[in-house]
Design a protein around this motif. Structure first.
Motif, PDB file in Angstrom:
ATOM      1  N   LEU A   2       0.874  -1.170   0.023  1.00 16.62           N
ATOM      2  CA  LEU A   2      -0.169   0.454  -0.006  1.00 16.62           C
ATOM      3  C   LEU A   2       1.319   1.319   0.399  1.00 16.62           C
ATOM      4  O   LEU A   2       1.627   1.006   0.783  1.00 16.62           O
ATOM      5  CB  LEU A   2      -1.080  -0.132   1.305  1.00 16.62           C
ATOM      6  CG  LEU A   2      -1.618   1.478   1.199  1.00 16.62           C
ATOM      7  CD1 LEU A   2      -2.895   1.192  -0.021  1.00 16.62           C
ATOM      8  CD2 LEU A   2      -2.457   1.127   2.667  1.00 16.62           C
ATOM      9  N   LYS A   3       0.424   2.228  -0.951  1.00 16.58           N
ATOM     10  CA  LYS A   3       1.910   3.413  -1.135  1.00 16.58           C
ATOM     11  C   LYS A   3       0.272   4.536  -0.333  1.00 16.58           C
ATOM     12  O   LYS A   3      -0.876   4.452  -1.606  1.00 16.58           O
ATOM     13  CB  LYS A   3       1.583   4.219  -2.258  1.00 16.58           C
ATOM     14  CG  LYS A   3       2.583   5.052  -2.151  1.00 16.58           C
ATOM     15  CD  LYS A   3       3.126   5.137  -4.069  1.00 16.58           C
ATOM     16  CE  LYS A   3       4.012   6.044  -3.747  1.00 16.58           C
ATOM     17  NZ  LYS A   3       4.764   6.913  -2.930  1.00 16.58           N
ATOM     18  N   PRO A   4       0.341   5.116   0.669  1.00 16.19           N
ATOM     19  CA  PRO A   4       0.075   5.994   1.543  1.00 16.19           C
ATOM     20  C   PRO A   4      -0.751   7.406   0.453  1.00 16.19           C
ATOM     21  O   PRO A   4       0.460   8.234  -0.257  1.00 16.19           O
ATOM     22  CB  PRO A   4      -0.203   6.626   2.310  1.00 16.19           C
ATOM     23  CG  PRO A   4       1.689   6.098   2.509  1.00 16.19           C
ATOM     24  CD  PRO A   4       1.543   4.670   1.852  1.00 16.19           C
ATOM     25  N   LYS A   5      -1.622   7.530   0.212  1.00 17.95           N
ATOM     26  CA  LYS A   5      -1.559   9.092  -1.143  1.00 17.95           C
ATOM     27  C   LYS A   5      -1.464  10.155  -0.097  1.00 17.95           C
ATOM     28  O   LYS A   5      -1.583  10.106   1.404  1.00 17.95           O
ATOM     29  CB  LYS A   5      -3.688   8.923  -0.995  1.00 17.95           C
ATOM     30  CG  LYS A   5      -3.722   7.953  -2.101  1.00 17.95           C
ATOM     31  CD  LYS A   5      -4.939   7.877  -2.078  1.00 17.95           C
ATOM     32  CE  LYS A   5      -6.095   6.955  -2.719  1.00 17.95           C
ATOM     33  NZ  LYS A   5      -7.539   6.654  -2.280  1.00 17.95           N
ATOM     34  N   ASN A   6      -1.503  11.569  -0.674  1.00 21.13           N
ATOM     35  CA  ASN A   6      -0.518  12.864  -0.272  1.00 21.13           C
ATOM     36  C   ASN A   6      -2.117  13.307   0.610  1.00 21.13           C
ATOM     37  O   ASN A   6      -1.677  13.280   2.337  1.00 21.13           O
ATOM     38  CB  ASN A   6      -0.953  13.807  -0.789  1.00 21.13           C
ATOM     39  CG  ASN A   6       0.967  13.914  -1.385  1.00 21.13           C
ATOM     40  OD1 ASN A   6       1.381  12.915  -0.789  1.00 21.13           O
ATOM     41  ND2 ASN A   6       1.312  14.682  -2.943  1.00 21.13           N
ATOM     42  N   GLY A   7      -3.118  13.121   0.700  1.00 26.07           N
ATOM     43  CA  GLY A   7      -4.614  13.399   1.651  1.00 26.07           C
ATOM     44  C   GLY A   7      -4.364  12.656   2.459  1.00 26.07           C
ATOM     45  O   GLY A   7      -5.598  12.570   3.374  1.00 26.07           O
ATOM     46  N   ASP A   8      -3.873  11.304   2.368  1.00 26.16           N
ATOM     47  CA  ASP A   8      -4.279  10.487   3.765  1.00 26.16           C
ATOM     48  C   ASP A   8      -3.946  10.731   5.088  1.00 26.16           C
ATOM     49  O   ASP A   8      -2.608  10.968   5.336  1.00 26.16           O
ATOM     50  CB  ASP A   8      -3.725   8.873   3.883  1.00 26.16           C
ATOM     51  CG  ASP A   8      -4.521   8.261   2.307  1.00 26.16           C
ATOM     52  OD1 ASP A   8      -5.152   8.633   1.889  1.00 26.16           O
ATOM     53  OD2 ASP A   8      -4.066   6.940   1.786  1.00 26.16           O
ATOM     54  N   PRO A   9      -4.361  10.407   6.497  1.00 26.07           N
ATOM     55  CA  PRO A   9      -3.937  10.625   8.127  1.00 26.07           C
ATOM     56  C   PRO A   9      -2.926  10.341   8.104  1.00 26.07           C
ATOM     57  O   PRO A   9      -2.337   9.207   7.638  1.00 26.07           O
ATOM     58  CB  PRO A   9      -5.069  10.034   7.999  1.00 26.07           C
ATOM     59  CG  PRO A   9      -6.310  10.128   7.522  1.00 26.07           C
ATOM     60  CD  PRO A   9      -5.859   9.716   6.323  1.00 26.07           C
ATOM     61  N   LYS A  10      -2.122  10.813   8.544  1.00 26.10           N
ATOM     62  CA  LYS A  10      -1.018  10.835   9.094  1.00 26.10           C
ATOM     63  C   LYS A  10      -0.768  10.205  10.077  1.00 26.10           C
ATOM     64  O   LYS A  10      -0.229   9.199  11.485  1.00 26.10           O
ATOM     65  CB  LYS A  10       0.403  11.614   9.085  1.00 26.10           C
ATOM     66  CG  LYS A  10       0.870  11.903   7.231  1.00 26.10           C
ATOM     67  CD  LYS A  10       2.029  11.798   7.147  1.00 26.10           C
ATOM     68  CE  LYS A  10       2.318  12.659   5.993  1.00 26.10           C
ATOM     69  NZ  LYS A  10       1.262  12.288   4.426  1.00 26.10           N
ATOM     70  N   ILE A  11      -1.634  10.279  11.309  1.00 26.97           N
ATOM     71  CA  ILE A  11      -1.954  10.312  13.101  1.00 26.97           C
ATOM     72  C   ILE A  11      -3.672   9.569  12.994  1.00 26.97           C
ATOM     73  O   ILE A  11      -4.520   9.907  12.115  1.00 26.97           O
ATOM     74  CB  ILE A  11      -1.853  11.865  13.604  1.00 26.97           C
ATOM     75  CG1 ILE A  11      -0.765  12.452  13.735  1.00 26.97           C
ATOM     76  CG2 ILE A  11      -3.175  11.704  14.982  1.00 26.97           C
ATOM     77  CD1 ILE A  11      -1.420  14.003  14.172  1.00 26.97           C
ATOM     78  N   TRP A  12      -3.365   8.529  13.459  1.00 27.51           N
ATOM     79  CA  TRP A  12      -4.376   7.707  13.849  1.00 27.51           C
ATOM     80  C   TRP A  12      -4.757   7.333  15.302  1.00 27.51           C
ATOM     81  O   TRP A  12      -3.906   7.197  16.272  1.00 27.51           O
ATOM     82  CB  TRP A  12      -4.633   6.365  13.687  1.00 27.51           C
ATOM     83  CG  TRP A  12      -4.190   5.771  11.825  1.00 27.51           C
ATOM     84  CD1 TRP A  12      -3.175   6.494  10.800  1.00 27.51           C
ATOM     85  CD2 TRP A  12      -5.198   6.180  10.991  1.00 27.51           C
ATOM     86  NE1 TRP A  12      -3.380   6.314   9.496  1.00 27.51           N
ATOM     87  CE2 TRP A  12      -4.969   6.531   9.666  1.00 27.51           C
ATOM     88  CE3 TRP A  12      -6.251   6.343  11.242  1.00 27.51           C
ATOM     89  CZ2 TRP A  12      -5.623   6.326   8.473  1.00 27.51           C
ATOM     90  CZ3 TRP A  12      -7.584   5.808  10.285  1.00 27.51           C
ATOM     91  CH2 TRP A  12      -6.420   5.880   8.452  1.00 27.51           C
ATOM     92  N   PHE A  13      -6.417   7.279  15.716  1.00 27.71           N
ATOM     93  CA  PHE A  13      -6.764   7.363  16.971  1.00 27.71           C
ATOM     94  C   PHE A  13      -7.649   6.149  16.770  1.00 27.71           C
ATOM     95  O   PHE A  13      -8.167   6.378  15.853  1.00 27.71           O
ATOM     96  CB  PHE A  13      -7.302   8.385  16.970  1.00 27.71           C
ATOM     97  CG  PHE A  13      -6.298   9.113  17.403  1.00 27.71           C
ATOM     98  CD1 PHE A  13      -6.086   9.605  19.351  1.00 27.71           C
ATOM     99  CD2 PHE A  13      -5.876  10.515  17.158  1.00 27.71           C
ATOM    100  CE1 PHE A  13      -5.293  10.751  19.820  1.00 27.71           C
ATOM    101  CE2 PHE A  13      -5.796  11.031  17.643  1.00 27.71           C
ATOM    102  CZ  PHE A  13      -4.571  11.669  19.090  1.00 27.71           C
ATOM    103  N   THR A  14      -7.920   5.002  17.608  1.00 31.02           N
ATOM    104  CA  THR A  14      -8.846   4.197  17.214  1.00 31.02           C
ATOM    105  C   THR A  14     -10.173   3.963  17.805  1.00 31.02           C
ATOM    106  O   THR A  14     -11.245   3.111  17.738  1.00 31.02           O
ATOM    107  CB  THR A  14      -8.199   2.563  18.709  1.00 31.02           C
ATOM    108  OG1 THR A  14      -7.789   3.478  20.049  1.00 31.02           O
ATOM    109  CG2 THR A  14      -6.580   2.587  17.690  1.00 31.02           C
ATOM    110  N   SER A  15     -10.010   4.705  18.559  1.00 36.81           N
ATOM    111  CA  SER A  15     -11.866   5.631  19.090  1.00 36.81           C
ATOM    112  C   SER A  15     -12.078   7.687  18.913  1.00 36.81           C
ATOM    113  O   SER A  15     -11.120   7.637  19.123  1.00 36.81           O
ATOM    114  CB  SER A  15     -12.049   5.172  20.509  1.00 36.81           C
ATOM    115  OG  SER A  15     -11.822   5.817  20.855  1.00 36.81           O
ATOM    116  N   MET A  16     -13.367   7.687  18.997  1.00 32.02           N
ATOM    117  CA  MET A  16     -14.016   9.035  18.697  1.00 32.02           C
ATOM    118  C   MET A  16     -13.393   9.461  20.153  1.00 32.02           C
ATOM    119  O   MET A  16     -12.684  10.866  20.770  1.00 32.02           O
ATOM    120  CB  MET A  16     -14.211   9.785  18.796  1.00 32.02           C
ATOM    121  CG  MET A  16     -14.592   9.467  17.557  1.00 32.02           C
ATOM    122  SD  MET A  16     -14.598  10.978  16.377  1.00 32.02           S
ATOM    123  CE  MET A  16     -14.975  12.316  16.846  1.00 32.02           C
TER     124      MET A  16
END
Length: 115
Positions: free
Chosen positions: A26-40
């Motif tokens: 998988l190659k991430p796109k420029n607009g993809d998030p770089k920071i991830w959380f598991t829930s709101m």
């Protein structure tokens, strides 16, 4: 204006995505998030009203140290250091060394959330 893009997904999906990126599938796109959380909920803990206000103070006042930021916000330095460390771990702020002080710098002007 720099936008911080945050994604929210279950831990297993985040893990699969990271493994796919690491293996080259998988190659991430420029607009993809770089920071991830598991829930709101976990996102809301890091970006609480108080912490968003803190980011605004850093952006507008440009404090030269954590001590100055503590004075500006009325928050205790130890608590502030822990909060800034958490925010730095997520990529929301950077802690730059300047002389003998750590200077907090906000990494973006706006936040976008992807669910």
């Amino acid at each position: 204006m720099k936008v911080i893009k945050i994604g929210i997904a279950p831990q297993e999906e985040i893990r699969k995505r990271m493994l796919a990126i690491a293996s080259g599938k998988l190659k991430p796109k420029n607009g993809d998030p770089k920071i991830w959380f598991t829930s709101m909920r976990s996102l809301a803990q890091v970006l609480s009203d108080e912490n968003r206000a803190l980011l605004q103070v850093i952006r507008s006042s440009k404090p030269v140290s954590i001590t100055e930021l503590a004075d500006l916000t009325g928050r205790k330095q130890g608590n502030l250091s822990r909060t800034l460390k958490t925010m730095a771990n997520y990529g929301l702020v950077k802690m730059k060394k300047q002389d003998r002080a750590l200077v907090p710098v906000v990494c973006g002007d706006r936040i976008e959330i992807f669910v």
